[in-house]
Design an enzyme around this catalytic site. Structure first.
Site, short mmCIF file in Angstrom:
data_model
loop_
_atom_site.label_atom_id
_atom_site.label_comp_id
_atom_site.label_asym_id
_atom_site.label_seq_id
_atom_site.Cartn_x
_atom_site.Cartn_y
_atom_site.Cartn_z
N SER A 85 42.07 38.59 41.09
CA SER A 85 41.74 39.37 39.88
C SER A 85 41.72 38.54 38.61
O SER A 85 41.26 39.02 37.57
CB SER A 85 42.72 40.53 39.72
OG SER A 85 42.40 41.58 40.58
N LYS A 88 38.50 38.37 36.80
CA LYS A 88 38.05 39.39 35.85
C LYS A 88 37.94 38.82 34.43
O LYS A 88 37.28 39.42 33.57
CB LYS A 88 39.00 40.58 35.86
CG LYS A 88 38.94 41.42 37.16
CD LYS A 88 39.85 42.62 37.06
CE LYS A 88 39.69 43.57 38.25
NZ LYS A 88 40.39 43.11 39.46
N SER A 150 43.51 46.29 35.53
CA SER A 150 42.86 45.47 36.56
C SER A 150 41.98 46.32 37.47
O SER A 150 41.91 46.11 38.69
CB SER A 150 43.91 44.73 37.40
OG SER A 150 43.32 43.68 38.13
N LYS A 252 46.00 37.50 32.49
CA LYS A 252 45.65 38.24 33.71
C LYS A 252 46.39 37.72 34.93
O LYS A 252 46.57 36.51 35.10
CB LYS A 252 44.14 38.11 33.94
CG LYS A 252 43.58 39.09 34.94
CD LYS A 252 43.45 40.48 34.35
CE LYS A 252 43.12 41.50 35.42
NZ LYS A 252 44.25 41.72 36.37
#
Length: 418
Positions: A85, A88, A150, A252
């Site tokens: 993730s 992202k 997320s 993140k």
């Protein structure tokens, strides 16, 4: 007869080499050895190399200072791994860029397709913002869902709306990555869900984080928001640093079975921003501890020092065809470097440019860069500019410079043959 010939020819070869050597000396002197500089005031020696070092447990890791991009610590930083993730960040960058370009607006509403709902929404069993099927969600809220929660569904909705499908959006991501200097990252979807085509290094993750922080300060604030509610479901930010480290304000986390646990984080203390990226850890607690320890180590052991002041002469560039043979070079802003507080660093600065610089030119013209090495690594690279205007020189001066350049070309060709 044969011996006589050998005796005659061997001194001739030696003479040519001697001439070439002398010519090389003269050329180097003409080019200006002062383009290689030792920042003596900031040369720090005496402490053992291992003192104050960081022992990292993450398989891949990097710590950089945000303003200069200087690397303070790295371990297998160029190893390509599944970014999970953390990818992202690239999705967000593409959307931020489109908004900044005026291609889309925060108020635009995008349709939640069945594909987005099934693959990234409630039925998927993955991280989601719980966007309802066939609903319409504003871009602003989709960004909140993708960054804070997320949400895989949020990313798919953005991808389908902006590019028609995820594969096309992934191509946009890769293209945009190249434009901002990420030369190795590749993308196959918008959210980091397992796919062999999703590959990034921690170095490029840190570079991407730095780019977002510097280019989109108004959007970067999203990464520090501690919770977001959508569809009456409140979810906290997944970044553990926000509640455990002073000054932490983004970015993140990520996890896939293939890539392990990773995260990109940033914090500011005493006016200094550091960015950390780790990947490949075995559990989320190790991920959080490793990132926190690395940031704390960086803040504890490094400080900012000025190597060259604003508009201070750093070096000189050779001029071709001008009324002077060289021009002073300086940076328009102070050249600052993160150095170890324990005095273990030795800084060396070098001006790098494609020369000679052809006259005429005005003061303020960009000529090259100054690179500052801390040990074996480039700590900072900053543009340098001509401090003075240089007019076109006399016919004799231009002729002399032309002969010099010809001699340099012949010398290089000769060396290449030896």
């Amino acid at each position: 007869m044969g011996r006589s010939t050998l005796r005659f020819r061997r001194p001739a070869v030696t003479t040519r080499r001697l001439i070439r050597g002398l010519l090389a000396f003269a050329i180097l002197a003409a080019l200006g050895w002062n383009s290689v500089l030792l920042a003596a005031g900031n040369s720090m020696q005496g402490a053992k190399k291992e003192e104050g070092g960081f022992e990292g447990e993450a398989p891949t890791a990097i710590l950089i200072e945000a303003t200069s991009g200087a690397v303070l610590f790295e371990k297998n930083a160029d190893e390509l791994r599944a970014p999970s993730s953390m990818m992202k960040l690239m999705t967000a960058e593409v959307v931020f860029h489109a908004i900044k370009q005026g291609d889309i607006k925060l108020t635009d509403e995008y349709h939640v397709s069945e594909n987005a709902w099934r693959r990234g929404g409630a039925p998927s069993g993955t991280s989601t913002m719980f966007a309802a099927i066939h609903s319409k969600v504003p871009v602003d809220d989709l960004l909140h869902g993708a960054i804070i929660q997320s949400g895989n569904d949020a990313c798919i909705v953005l991808a389908e709306a902006m590019a028609g499908n995820e594969r096309a959006f992934a191509e946009m991501m890769t293209k945009r990555a190249r434009e901002i200097g990420l030369t190795r990252s590749t993308f196959a979807n918008s959210n980091g869900l397992p796919d062999p085509g999703n590959k990034m290094t921690v170095r490029e993750l840190a570079m991407l984080a730095r780019h977002i922080i510097q280019t989109y300060p108004e959007f970067y604030k999203l990464f520090g928001e501690k919770e977001f509610t959508w569809n009456k479901i409140r979810q906290p930010n997944r970044n553990p640093l926000l509640n455990s480290l002073e000054g932490a304000d983004g970015l993140k986390t990520g996890y896939t079975k293939e890539g392990g646990y990773g995260m990109v984080g940033s914090a500011v203390q005493n006016g200094v921003r550091l960015i950390v990226a780790v990947n490949g850890l075995e559990d989320p607690e190790d991920r959080a501890n490793e990132a926190k320890k690395m940031l704390e180590w960086g803040f504890r052991n490094f400080e900012v020092r000025t190597v060259f002041a604003e508009n201070e002469t750093i070096g000189y560039a050779k001029v071709f065809g001008g009324n002077t043979g060289s021009v002073a070079l300086a940076s328009h802003e102070p050249v600052k470097v993160m150095v170890q507080k324990n005095g273990n660093d030795k800084l060396i600065a070098r001006v790098v440019y494609n020369g000679p610089v052809r006259a005429p030119f005005e003061a303020g013209q960009k000529v090259g860069v100054v690179k500052v090495w801390r040990g074996a690594n480039v700590a900072v690279e900053t543009p340098v500019y001509a401090m003075d205007s240089v007019d076109r020189g006399s016919t004799l001066r231009r002729a002399f410079d032309g002969v010099t350049e010809l001699a340099i070309a012949l010398f290089r060709a000769g060396v290449a043959k030896l």
